[in-house]
Design a protein around this motif. Structure first.
Motif, PDB file in Angstrom:
ATOM      1  N   GLU A  72       0.842  -1.189   0.000  1.00 16.24           N
ATOM      2  CA  GLU A  72       0.000   0.000   0.000  1.00 16.24           C
ATOM      3  C   GLU A  72       0.880   1.243   0.000  1.00 16.24           C
ATOM      4  N   ILE A  73       0.388   2.279  -0.652  1.00 20.99           N
ATOM      5  CA  ILE A  73       1.084   3.554  -0.729  1.00 20.99           C
ATOM      6  C   ILE A  73       0.259   4.588   0.032  1.00 20.99           C
ATOM      7  N   ALA A  74       0.932   5.404   0.828  1.00 20.56           N
ATOM      8  CA  ALA A  74       0.274   6.496   1.550  1.00 20.56           C
ATOM      9  C   ALA A  74       0.428   7.783   0.756  1.00 20.56           C
ATOM     10  N   TYR A  75      -0.695   8.472   0.564  1.00 20.29           N
ATOM     11  CA  TYR A  75      -0.681   9.819  -0.016  1.00 20.29           C
ATOM     12  C   TYR A  75      -1.175  10.776   1.050  1.00 20.29           C
ATOM     13  N   GLY A  76      -0.575  11.958   1.085  1.00 17.52           N
ATOM     14  CA  GLY A  76      -0.960  12.911   2.103  1.00 17.52           C
ATOM     15  C   GLY A  76      -1.086  14.326   1.593  1.00 17.52           C
ATOM     16  N   TRP A  77      -1.852  15.080   2.341  1.00 15.50           N
ATOM     17  CA  TRP A  77      -2.042  16.511   2.129  1.00 15.50           C
ATOM     18  C   TRP A  77      -1.682  17.171   3.450  1.00 15.50           C
ATOM     19  N   ARG A  78      -0.617  17.946   3.478  1.00 15.92           N
ATOM     20  CA  ARG A  78      -0.110  18.526   4.723  1.00 15.92           C
ATOM     21  C   ARG A  78      -0.863  19.785   5.135  1.00 15.92           C
TER      22      ARG A  78
END
Length: 173
Positions: free
Chosen positions: A160-166
């Motif tokens: 799984e890959i984590a994508y984020g919005w800071r």
């Protein structure tokens, strides 16, 4: 199309969207026995239980005159996600395969970000299977790849890959 909080009466529709989306998105990524073994009836019961007892999070639905065709479940970041980012987490985001590319996914993401921001979360994270083309959707919405993790699911090794919005304020704009 409108986005609203899910209610218990949505359980059957949520189950249909969930099962159809899994079978479409995860074919070839998860074992066939997992996808074939999914049941709208079992999922509807699980959704009804979850909606009756939601406390820290929320499920949002996309609907129009034809009914519910998309969903997002959102809440505080879980422990495994906090290693990458403190804030909120989108646990699920699914749109019926035949209704994708109509703006519902974007609308659900924006509503999820707004839900998190109203509760004081300044950032957000979502996990996606490595081979799932949805990862490009998250990138197009400004998600930054934060990391990855191995998982074992249905007897298969997956990643799984984590994508984020800071900055959710910027993401909502």
């Amino acid at each position: 199309m409108r986005i609203r909080p899910a209610v218990v009466e949505d359980a059957a529709a949520l189950a249909r969207v969930y099962v159809d989306s899994w079978r479409d998105a995860y074919a070839g990524l998860l074992p066939d026995m997992v996808l074939v073994g999914m049941s709208d009836v079992r999922q509807a019961a699980a959704w009804a239980r979850e909606l009756q007892h939601e406390s820290a999070g929320a499920t949002l639905v996309a609907e129009d005159e034809s009914g519910v065709f998309g969903l997002s479940t959102v809440g505080p970041a879980r422990a495994a996600s906090k290693a990458f980012l403190e804030g909120g987490e989108i646990y699920r985001l699914y749109v019926e395969p035949g209704r994708q590319n109509e703006g519902a996914g974007r609308a659900l993401m924006e509503a999820s970000f707004a839900w998190m921001a109203r509760r004081g979360h300044g950032a957000a994270i979502v996990w996606v299977l490595d081979g799932n083309p949805a990862r490009f959707f998250y990138e197009a919405l400004g998600g930054v790849r934060l990391g990855e993790r191995p998982e074992r699911f249905g007897g298969a090794d997956i990643r799984e890959i984590a994508y984020g919005w800071r900055d959710l304020r910027a993401a909502v704009r």
